[in-house]
Design a protein around this motif. Structure first.
Motif, PDB file in Angstrom:
ATOM      1  N   ILE A   7      87.581  59.647  27.822  1.00  0.00           N
ATOM      2  CA  ILE A   7      87.987  58.903  29.004  1.00  0.00           C
ATOM      3  C   ILE A   7      87.107  59.408  30.144  1.00  0.00           C
ATOM      4  CG2 ILE A   7      89.869  58.401  30.598  1.00  0.00           C
ATOM      5  CD1 ILE A   7      91.754  59.131  28.159  1.00  0.00           C
ATOM      6  N   VAL A   8      86.332  58.505  30.728  1.00  0.00           N
ATOM      7  CA  VAL A   8      85.381  58.857  31.774  1.00  0.00           C
ATOM      8  C   VAL A   8      85.939  58.396  33.114  1.00  0.00           C
ATOM      9  CG1 VAL A   8      83.006  58.571  32.557  1.00  0.00           C
ATOM     10  CG2 VAL A   8      83.519  58.536  30.111  1.00  0.00           C
ATOM     11  N   SER A   9      85.822  59.249  34.116  1.00  0.00           N
ATOM     12  CA  SER A   9      86.369  58.914  35.429  1.00  0.00           C
ATOM     13  C   SER A   9      85.591  59.631  36.526  1.00  0.00           C
ATOM     14  CB  SER A   9      87.833  59.321  35.497  1.00  0.00           C
ATOM     15  OG  SER A   9      88.345  59.139  36.799  1.00  0.00           O
ATOM     16  N   THR A  15      93.063  59.739  37.672  1.00  0.00           N
ATOM     17  CA  THR A  15      93.084  59.402  36.248  1.00  0.00           C
ATOM     18  C   THR A  15      94.099  60.264  35.507  1.00  0.00           C
ATOM     19  OG1 THR A  15      90.782  58.695  36.358  1.00  0.00           O
ATOM     20  CG2 THR A  15      91.677  59.166  34.176  1.00  0.00           C
ATOM     21  N   ARG A  16      94.173  61.541  35.824  1.00  0.00           N
ATOM     22  CA  ARG A  16      95.180  62.409  35.191  1.00  0.00           C
ATOM     23  C   ARG A  16      96.583  61.912  35.500  1.00  0.00           C
ATOM     24  NH1 ARG A  16      92.252  67.837  36.862  1.00  0.00           N
ATOM     25  NH2 ARG A  16      91.017  68.172  34.999  1.00  0.00           N
ATOM     26  N   LEU A  19      97.213  58.864  33.322  1.00  0.00           N
ATOM     27  CA  LEU A  19      97.385  59.244  31.920  1.00  0.00           C
ATOM     28  C   LEU A  19      98.708  59.969  31.698  1.00  0.00           C
ATOM     29  CD1 LEU A  19      93.728  60.402  31.208  1.00  0.00           C
ATOM     30  CD2 LEU A  19      94.810  58.254  30.508  1.00  0.00           C
ATOM     31  N   ASP A  20      99.117  60.804  32.638  1.00  0.00           N
ATOM     32  CA  ASP A  20     100.422  61.470  32.533  1.00  0.00           C
ATOM     33  C   ASP A  20     101.555  60.447  32.572  1.00  0.00           C
ATOM     34  OD1 ASP A  20      99.427  64.043  32.280  1.00  0.00           O
ATOM     35  OD2 ASP A  20      99.547  64.475  34.432  1.00  0.00           O
ATOM     36  N   MET A  21     101.445  59.461  33.459  1.00  0.00           N
ATOM     37  CA  MET A  21     102.486  58.433  33.566  1.00  0.00           C
ATOM     38  C   MET A  21     102.610  57.625  32.272  1.00  0.00           C
ATOM     39  SD  MET A  21     103.356  57.485  37.312  1.00  0.00           S
ATOM     40  CE  MET A  21     104.009  56.013  36.720  1.00  0.00           C
ATOM     41  N   LEU A  22     101.476  57.408  31.607  1.00  0.00           N
ATOM     42  CA  LEU A  22     101.466  56.632  30.370  1.00  0.00           C
ATOM     43  C   LEU A  22     101.628  57.503  29.127  1.00  0.00           C
ATOM     44  CD1 LEU A  22      98.543  54.204  31.278  1.00  0.00           C
ATOM     45  CD2 LEU A  22     101.009  53.710  31.306  1.00  0.00           C
ATOM     46  N   ASP A  23     101.788  58.814  29.346  1.00  0.00           N
ATOM     47  CA  ASP A  23     101.944  59.782  28.256  1.00  0.00           C
ATOM     48  C   ASP A  23     100.771  59.715  27.269  1.00  0.00           C
ATOM     49  OD1 ASP A  23     103.256  61.912  27.042  1.00  0.00           O
ATOM     50  OD2 ASP A  23     104.334  60.582  25.657  1.00  0.00           O
ATOM     51  N   ILE A  24      99.569  59.702  27.828  1.00  0.00           N
ATOM     52  CA  ILE A  24      98.350  59.669  27.024  1.00  0.00           C
ATOM     53  C   ILE A  24      97.675  61.038  27.113  1.00  0.00           C
ATOM     54  CG2 ILE A  24      96.053  58.640  26.777  1.00  0.00           C
ATOM     55  CD1 ILE A  24      97.249  56.048  27.905  1.00  0.00           C
ATOM     56  N   PRO A  25      97.494  61.706  25.989  1.00  0.00           N
ATOM     57  CA  PRO A  25      96.834  63.020  26.020  1.00  0.00           C
ATOM     58  C   PRO A  25      95.368  62.890  26.416  1.00  0.00           C
ATOM     59  CG  PRO A  25      97.253  62.331  23.752  1.00  0.00           C
ATOM     60  CD  PRO A  25      97.861  61.298  24.644  1.00  0.00           C
ATOM     61  N   TYR A  26      94.902  63.842  27.226  1.00  0.00           N
ATOM     62  CA  TYR A  26      93.520  63.784  27.687  1.00  0.00           C
ATOM     63  C   TYR A  26      92.801  65.123  27.616  1.00  0.00           C
ATOM     64  CZ  TYR A  26      95.827  65.397  31.962  1.00  0.00           C
ATOM     65  OH  TYR A  26      96.601  66.088  32.855  1.00  0.00           O
ATOM     66  N   GLN A  27      93.465  66.169  27.185  1.00  0.00           N
ATOM     67  CA  GLN A  27      92.821  67.481  27.098  1.00  0.00           C
ATOM     68  C   GLN A  27      91.602  67.399  26.188  1.00  0.00           C
ATOM     69  OE1 GLN A  27      93.433  69.247  29.328  1.00  0.00           O
ATOM     70  NE2 GLN A  27      95.257  70.465  29.234  1.00  0.00           N
ATOM     71  N   GLY A  28      90.461  67.810  26.712  1.00  0.00           N
ATOM     72  CA  GLY A  28      89.231  67.786  25.929  1.00  0.00           C
ATOM     73  C   GLY A  28      88.600  66.423  25.811  1.00  0.00           C
ATOM     74  N   ARG A  29      89.212  65.390  26.400  1.00  0.00           N
ATOM     75  CA  ARG A  29      88.680  64.027  26.301  1.00  0.00           C
ATOM     76  C   ARG A  29      88.277  63.449  27.649  1.00  0.00           C
ATOM     77  NH1 ARG A  29      91.706  59.754  23.470  1.00  0.00           N
ATOM     78  NH2 ARG A  29      92.925  59.784  25.363  1.00  0.00           N
ATOM     79  N   LEU A  30      88.666  64.091  28.739  1.00  0.00           N
ATOM     80  CA  LEU A  30      88.404  63.574  30.071  1.00  0.00           C
ATOM     81  C   LEU A  30      87.065  64.099  30.588  1.00  0.00           C
ATOM     82  CD1 LEU A  30      89.525  61.864  32.390  1.00  0.00           C
ATOM     83  CD2 LEU A  30      90.697  63.904  33.222  1.00  0.00           C
ATOM     84  N   ILE A  31      86.152  63.181  30.895  1.00  0.00           N
ATOM     85  CA  ILE A  31      84.829  63.537  31.383  1.00  0.00           C
ATOM     86  C   ILE A  31      84.704  63.087  32.826  1.00  0.00           C
ATOM     87  CG2 ILE A  31      82.344  63.121  31.160  1.00  0.00           C
ATOM     88  CD1 ILE A  31      82.795  62.619  28.180  1.00  0.00           C
TER      89      ILE A  31
END
Length: 86
Positions: A7-9, A15-16, A19-31
């Motif tokens: 996930i690029v932002s 963006t965090r 993603l938190d509101m949608l309960d989408i994990p982003y650790q190690g995936r957020l650039i």
């Protein structure tokens, strides 16, 4: 967002929050992306290597009237298909 590798932002805080509101994990995936940092080449390399990604913008037309437009132009120049979702 759940199905992409990265996930690029340009705005990590917003963006965090999304993603938190949608309960989408982003650790190690957020650039974090900034056009000035030469991030286009890194992202193109990841896509060419088979990774999928989504660019999240806070305002403007995705990939047209926002900070992602430089990235979209670089991707298209490199022959990579880009799709925009409002």
């Amino acid at each position: 967002l759940k199905g992409v590798d990265y996930i690029v932002s340009s705005n990590r805080a917003n963006t965090r929050f999304l993603l938190d509101m949608l309960d989408i994990p982003y650790q190690g995936r957020l650039i974090h992306y900034t056009p000035e940092a030469g991030g286009d080449a890194k992202l193109i390399e990841l896509i060419r290597g088979g990774s999928s990604m989504c660019f999240v913008v806070a305002q403007g037309s995705p990939g047209i009237g926002d900070e992602g437009s430089a990235l979209v132009h670089a991707l298209v120049r490199d022959g990579i298909r880009v799709s925009a979702l409002p």
